[in-house]
Design a protein around this motif. Structure first.
Motif, PDB file in Angstrom:
ATOM      1  N   ALA A 170      60.600  -9.663 124.920  1.00  0.00           N
ATOM      2  CA  ALA A 170      60.399  -9.967 126.255  1.00  0.00           C
ATOM      3  C   ALA A 170      61.471  -9.014 127.061  1.00  0.00           C
ATOM      4  O   ALA A 170      61.291  -8.504 127.955  1.00  0.00           O
ATOM      5  N   ASN A 171      62.922  -8.628 126.691  1.00  0.00           N
ATOM      6  CA  ASN A 171      63.856  -8.269 127.347  1.00  0.00           C
ATOM      7  C   ASN A 171      63.811  -6.832 126.800  1.00  0.00           C
ATOM      8  O   ASN A 171      64.863  -6.118 127.263  1.00  0.00           O
ATOM      9  N   ASN A 172      62.897  -6.190 126.369  1.00  0.00           N
ATOM     10  CA  ASN A 172      62.866  -4.757 126.081  1.00  0.00           C
ATOM     11  C   ASN A 172      62.104  -4.275 126.976  1.00  0.00           C
ATOM     12  O   ASN A 172      60.774  -3.955 127.046  1.00  0.00           O
ATOM     13  N   GLY A 173      62.812  -3.296 127.901  1.00  0.00           N
ATOM     14  CA  GLY A 173      62.126  -2.560 128.666  1.00  0.00           C
ATOM     15  C   GLY A 173      61.554  -1.418 128.623  1.00  0.00           C
ATOM     16  O   GLY A 173      60.046  -0.905 128.804  1.00  0.00           O
ATOM     17  N   TRP A 174      61.715  -0.588 126.745  1.00  0.00           N
ATOM     18  CA  TRP A 174      60.698   0.482 126.333  1.00  0.00           C
ATOM     19  C   TRP A 174      59.230  -0.197 125.682  1.00  0.00           C
ATOM     20  O   TRP A 174      58.354   0.134 126.232  1.00  0.00           O
ATOM     21  N   LEU A 175      59.401  -1.712 125.487  1.00  0.00           N
ATOM     22  CA  LEU A 175      58.474  -2.491 124.909  1.00  0.00           C
ATOM     23  C   LEU A 175      57.541  -2.882 126.383  1.00  0.00           C
ATOM     24  O   LEU A 175      56.270  -2.528 126.340  1.00  0.00           O
ATOM     25  N   GLN A 176      58.141  -3.185 127.240  1.00  0.00           N
ATOM     26  CA  GLN A 176      57.417  -4.241 128.861  1.00  0.00           C
ATOM     27  C   GLN A 176      56.719  -3.130 129.323  1.00  0.00           C
ATOM     28  O   GLN A 176      56.274  -3.511 129.732  1.00  0.00           O
ATOM     29  N   GLU A 177      57.148  -1.427 129.117  1.00  0.00           N
ATOM     30  CA  GLU A 177      56.892  -0.527 130.510  1.00  0.00           C
ATOM     31  C   GLU A 177      55.690   0.211 129.112  1.00  0.00           C
ATOM     32  O   GLU A 177      55.265   0.946 129.474  1.00  0.00           O
ATOM     33  N   LEU A 178      55.957  -0.405 128.196  1.00  0.00           N
ATOM     34  CA  LEU A 178      54.460   0.672 126.818  1.00  0.00           C
ATOM     35  C   LEU A 178      53.114  -0.111 127.789  1.00  0.00           C
ATOM     36  O   LEU A 178      52.772  -1.232 127.253  1.00  0.00           O
ATOM     37  N   PRO A 179      52.538   0.379 127.879  1.00  0.00           N
ATOM     38  CA  PRO A 179      50.485  -0.042 128.087  1.00  0.00           C
ATOM     39  C   PRO A 179      49.957  -0.313 127.105  1.00  0.00           C
ATOM     40  O   PRO A 179      50.449  -0.681 126.053  1.00  0.00           O
ATOM     41  N   LYS A 180      49.610  -1.801 127.093  1.00  0.00           N
ATOM     42  CA  LYS A 180      49.244  -2.280 125.785  1.00  0.00           C
ATOM     43  C   LYS A 180      47.762  -1.206 125.379  1.00  0.00           C
ATOM     44  O   LYS A 180      47.135  -1.251 126.153  1.00  0.00           O
ATOM     45  N   PRO A 181      48.235  -1.400 124.243  1.00  0.00           N
ATOM     46  CA  PRO A 181      46.480  -0.182 123.546  1.00  0.00           C
ATOM     47  C   PRO A 181      45.515  -0.196 124.450  1.00  0.00           C
ATOM     48  O   PRO A 181      44.851   0.944 124.685  1.00  0.00           O
ATOM     49  N   MET A 182      45.010  -1.614 124.470  1.00  0.00           N
ATOM     50  CA  MET A 182      43.119  -1.711 125.768  1.00  0.00           C
ATOM     51  C   MET A 182      43.417  -2.162 126.974  1.00  0.00           C
ATOM     52  O   MET A 182      41.912  -2.076 127.200  1.00  0.00           O
ATOM     53  N   THR A 183      44.093  -2.655 127.640  1.00  0.00           N
ATOM     54  CA  THR A 183      44.077  -2.936 128.716  1.00  0.00           C
ATOM     55  C   THR A 183      44.744  -2.133 129.114  1.00  0.00           C
ATOM     56  O   THR A 183      44.930  -2.242 130.724  1.00  0.00           O
ATOM     57  N   LYS A 184      45.900  -0.860 128.744  1.00  0.00           N
ATOM     58  CA  LYS A 184      46.966  -0.371 129.441  1.00  0.00           C
ATOM     59  C   LYS A 184      47.755  -1.221 130.771  1.00  0.00           C
ATOM     60  O   LYS A 184      48.583  -0.617 131.675  1.00  0.00           O
ATOM     61  N   ILE A 185      48.004  -2.970 130.469  1.00  0.00           N
ATOM     62  CA  ILE A 185      48.683  -3.742 131.376  1.00  0.00           C
ATOM     63  C   ILE A 185      50.300  -3.087 131.012  1.00  0.00           C
ATOM     64  O   ILE A 185      50.663  -3.447 129.626  1.00  0.00           O
TER      65      ILE A 185
END
Length: 1016
Positions: free
Chosen positions: A583-598
């Motif tokens: 949860a504290n990883n900015g790269w992963l937080q900002e990666l759009p989720k594969p299906m929703t792009k959230i």
């Protein structure tokens, strides 16, 4: 053309599908006014507060090297050449499975993680968690020191405490651990259980494989790990098993590679496997399916039993299902699936999501045996470190013991049950009854705050360790750097508890491996360190037969199975932050989720029909203010934003965990909603008869699905395998462009075979004969849409993480985006994925409009950016038809260097070979020009200056190297034997927007599906 060709109806969102007034306005304001300024001082401070390590790694720090005193070598190390990186093999643990990695080091600091080609679990590739692991190590919010009752302490003080407290070996001790495959760890665990006569050891993972193991125990009489050979199967049937998603499958890299190998097509004569998925929410695996069925997750059990009953008429071993019938027995899929499976006995795979009931896993295992798949496409491994008891049941029993006050000491190794444990167990209250609580963890987290002793853990890149892959291949984890915050590893932690002395991980690991290498130890040890993998047998495989007791047990659980009632709630690990540990990883937080792009949030997913019944409207475009709903399960209520997901099952809500944390770090704090309170021992995966209703609140979601819209122009081409066989050139320009395309009629009148463009009259650049000419091809038939290419590019090229607010403004900086398109009806569409980097056009529109020639062509054919020349007009972005350029709006280097702790640490992760960009410049994909130039220099040295053309495969871009599907080809276009040239000669190869005549050097191989025509 003789007849008009209709363009496919691809759409990214419901707004684009409707093409309503809001959508038209959104398209028009893609480049908003006054977008270059950020004058809100509050937002500036907030931005700095939340970004932590991410912003520094993103390129907003002024220096590329750590700020430190310069001390010359008294004697320069033989293996270090300043400017040349070194590479070391290691392995990354994820739950209880290791994946081999190779870590790039620049003068003593790790700067990039890649897969190890020699390791069977990675074969040179990585997942998003592997790429993001580097940022976790440099995270300044990691725990920095040992705490005793909340106050700062030391390792020596902890060792002294252990020597006194654990001298009483008769006390009741409970060890609670994460899943771990370490051989040294297992040895110390056995010592602990022998030393402490009243000790118990519980492994707790909120998303583990306990149900799957118990399922094989029901089917075969022993707990075995299931391994699917996806590359060897003709037919794959997935029941709610998102096996392509690393958050749902700890062996996803290997499984993805096998799956795409089984679907590789190089000519119309080739075959490809067929994937069926039955699921509630639109998963990454479901988006790659040939046939997909959406049903409620709670009904999948009944569907499987109905299929087993159909198969029982033709195969032995499923007699318990003879005569069984339920509401799915007459479903159109049942006879079709049964026919396919019977025709592919020994060549098919059935698999089910790991969190479904053990009874369902047992049924799937029995079906695989009955169909002859066991030992062929499905293997079963006897894994030594898997406990005999069900971990969830043991964990619940432990909490009962804590509540009764019978546990004296609790030792927690890595796990965080105060956050992740089922809510009805009330773990925080239970653990308060223990006299002493000792917790090893990466962060001073929810459980650490309840402990008497908090021990800060060393990152796996900082510590010695070992472990095994999913199938049992042994590896050694070797540190790449001294612990940044003086943390200790799991094995050092356990040994200190056992001995009361400070420990050395290197000695502990060597002691373990002495038992494996009984002769020539040093030579074999060094070989394993060099290769990153031990040459030996894997876990033993077991020849399985259906247990005699299975029939009676199956009759019981089949009789107890009931259809899902009312509205259901499905709870899953998040695709980017997993169970909250990232949860504290900015790269992963900002990666759009594969299906929703959230990005930066979790939501409650629901179908359009369900949303309409609840009165919930779909999200708007761009900056999305969405409606918030309240969800109540067994008297517990949470509020969470609602999101309409095309293809989602009706009367079903899907939520993910891992968000809503407090006091963890600047990235994780306050982001999203904590959904763990709805997860109980009875509702670990699915809850029936939930209550859900709208609130009067709205919430802003940063979603990228409508960013970089193509305004109806088709970038993606796909066909069925049968259509490809009938027309192998279906993706060619002449076969795919619209007869009404602007410019076509004029071209036909003048005898041209393609539409005219403003670039037709421009002379193509001439290139030196001794230079390579670089190009790329992306196989959409292989790409699964996982997003690892985006993370790998971010890590390699110092790409900014900009935060939720700026993403919602459409300012994300990713150099390669991964577009997700839907095709068809909103209720049951197909989904397709397409990575889009810079096209490196021969006749580049950006080069024609730049007033200062900041973007030009190189001698080896790449479209380059000269950052120091760019003045930020953004003319190039306005003129790029592919929308692959990113404008760097901000420069916070001065503020960051005077804010926070140890800014020099987070700067250490930057790639020194890539320029750190400043505010006001345009940036984009460079084909990893730093890697290209390094290879050209090396080749020139090798040949004494005769040629600068690297051998094929000597250069891999970051996205290409990371991709577990091997979907990206890159190489020299002047080499006729190169893989990229062979790919471009494939008849599926096509160019994006070829009618514009920009002559892209990046091309695509069209997507193929292999649907069953009976279910079309």
């Amino acid at each position: 053309m003789s007849e008009e060709v209709t363009s496919p109806n691809y759409w990214k969102s419901l707004g684009e599908l409707a093409k309503n007034e809001e959508y038209e306005k959104f398209v028009e304001r893609e480049f908003p006014e006054n977008a270059t300024e950020l004058n809100d001082q509050v937002s500036r401070r907030s931005f700095l507060r939340v970004m932590g390590a991410s912003i520094a790694l993103a390129g907003f720090a002024a220096c590329r090297r750590p700020v430190q005193k310069i001390m010359p070598y008294s004697e320069e190390p033989e293996d270090i050449v300043p400017g040349n990186p070194l590479y070391y093999a290691s392995a990354m643990p994820f739950q209880d499975a290791l994946a081999g990695i190779v870590v790039e080091n620049n003068e003593g600091r790790p700067s990039k993680v890649e897969g190890n080609e020699l390791h069977p679990a990675s074969k040179g590739n990585t997942s998003i968690f592997g790429q993001g692991s580097l940022l976790n190590m440099y995270d300044p919010d990691r725990s920095r020191y040992i705490r005793k009752d909340g106050e700062r302490s030391s390792v020596s003080a902890f060792a002294e405490f252990c020597s006194e407290h654990f001298a009483n070996t008769d006390q009741n001790i409970a060890f609670i651990s994460e899943a771990n495959s370490s051989i040294t760890y297992s040895r110390l665990k056995e010592q602990a259980l022998e030393t402490f006569s009243n000790a118990q050891w519980i492994t707790y993972e909120p998303f583990g494989e306990d149900h799957a193991l118990e399922g094989t125990n029901i089917a075969f009489g022993q707990r075995l790990r299931t391994y699917n050979h996806f590359g060897q199967a003709n037919v794959i049937v997935s029941f709610d098993d998102d096996f392509l998603n690393p958050a749902a499958n700890k062996n996803s890299v290997e499984d993805t590679k096998q799956f795409t190998d089984g679907r590789s097509v190089s000519s119309p004569e080739d075959g490809m496997s067929r994937l069926y998925t039955v699921e509630s929410t639109f998963s990454l695996t479901g988006s790659n399916a040939d046939n997909r069925l959406r049903i409620k997750s709670g009904d999948i059990e009944l569907f499987v039993y109905a299929l087993a009953a159909e198969l029982s008429q033709s195969v032995s071993g499923l007699e318990a299902f003879n005569g069984y019938s339920n509401e799915f027995s007459d479903h159109e899929w049942i006879p079709v699936l049964a026919e396919e499976l019977l025709e592919n006995r020994g060549d098919s795979i059935l698999t089910v999501g790991r969190d479904h009931k053990p009874a369902l896993h047992a049924t799937i295992a029995a079906m695989n045996v009955a169909l002859g798949n066991a030992g062929e496409t499905v293997s079963y491994y006897d894994v030594p470190h898997i406990e005999d008891q069900n971990n969830q049941e043991a964990f619940t029993e432990l909490v009962d013991n804590l509540n009764s006050g019978t546990i004296d000491t609790v030792v927690l190794v890595g796990t965080n049950p105060a956050f992740t444990a089922p809510a009805d167990l009330n773990f925080p209250e239970a653990i308060s009854n223990a006299e002493q609580v000792v917790h090893l963890s990466d962060y001073y987290d929810e459980t650490s705050k309840l402990a008497n002793w908090h021990i800060n853990r060393a990152h796996f890149l900082e510590a010695w360790g070992d472990g095994t892959s999913y199938t049992g291949t042994r590896s050694i984890i070797q540190p790449q750097i001294e612990p940044l915050y003086s943390g200790i590893s799991e094995i050092e932690f356990l040994n200190t508890i056992l001995t009361g002395e400070e420990s050395d991980g290197f000695d502990l690991v060597q002691e373990t491996w002495q038992d494996y290498f009984t002769s020539n130890f040093q030579d074999q040890w060094e070989r394993v360190l060099h290769d990153g993998v031990a040459e030996e047998e894997e876990y033993p495989t077991v020849s399985v037969n259906i247990a005699e007791e299975f029939g009676s047990q199956a009759a019981t659980f089949v009789g107890e199975a009931q259809p899902s009632e009312g509205m259901e709630l499905v709870i899953r690990a998040d695709s980017t932050v997993f169970d909250g540990r990232y949860a504290n990883n900015g790269w992963l937080q900002e990666l759009p989720k594969p299906m929703t792009k959230i990005t930066w949030d979790n939501v409650a997913l629901m179908s359009k029909k369900t949303a309409d019944e609840l009165g919930v409207t779909e999200a708007g475009l761009g900056k999305s203010e969405v409606e918030v709903v309240s969800i109540t399960v067994d008297g517990t209520t949470i509020e969470i934003p609602a999101w309409v997901q095309p293809g989602h099952a009706d009367d079903s809500i899907t939520i993910t965990v891992g968000y809503g944390r407090e006091g963890i770090g600047r990235v994780a704090n306050t982001m999203g909603t904590d959904t763990y309170p709805l997860r109980t021992t009875e509702n670990m995966l699915v809850a029936d008869n939930i209550s859900i209703e709208k609130t009067n609140r709205t919430y802003e979601i940063a979603c990228t699905q409508d960013h970089n819209t193509m305004e109806g122009r088709s970038l993606l081409r796909h066909a069925t395998l049968q259509e490809y066989r009938e027309d192998p050139n279906f993706s060619s320009y002449e076969s795919s462009y619209d007869a009404e395309m602007p410019g076509l009629s004029y071209a036909e009148e003048h005898g041209e075979d393609r539409p005219l463009s403003i670039f037709n009259s421009i002379d193509e650049q001439e290139y030196p004969a001794d230079e390579p000419q670089w190009g790329m091809a992306i196989d959409l038939n292989a790409c699964t849409g996982c997003g690892v290419c985006t993370i790998a590019c971010t890590a390699e090229n110092n790409i900014p993480v900009i935060g939720k607010r700026e993403v919602s403004e459409g300012r994300e900086m990713h150099w390669i985006r991964n577009d997700r398109y839907f095709d068809g009806d909103v209720n049951n569409p197909k989904a397709l994925h397409q990575p889009v980097p810079c096209m490196h056009c021969e006749l580049a529109p950006c080069e024609q409009v730049c007033p200062v020639a900041a973007t030009t062509h190189s001698d080896d054919g790449m479209n380059q950016m000269t950052y120091n020349r760019c003045i930020g007009t953004r003319y190039c972005a306005n003129n790029c038809p592919y929308k692959v350029r990113r404008f760097n709006f901000f420069n916070y280097s001065k503020e960051f260097l005077t804010t926070g702790d140890d800014p020099e640490i987070v700067q250490m992760a930057m790639n020194p070979e890539v320029t750190v960009r400043f505010r006001g410049v345009m940036e984009k994909c460079t084909y990893c020009v730093q890697r290209v130039n390094r290879a050209k220099i090396n080749r020139s040295i090798e040949t004494n200056g005769e040629t600068k053309k690297p051998k094929d495969g000597a250069v891999e871009t970051a996205c290409q190297q990371a991709c577990p599907a091997d979907a990206i080809y890159f190489g020299d276009l002047t080499d006729p034997e190169s893989e990229v040239v062979k790919a471009k000669k494939d008849n599926r190869n096509y160019l994006l927007l070829e009618e514009l005549n920009t002559r892209p050097r990046t091309s695509y191989l069209a997507k193929l599906r292999n649907p069953n025509p009976k279910l079309a």
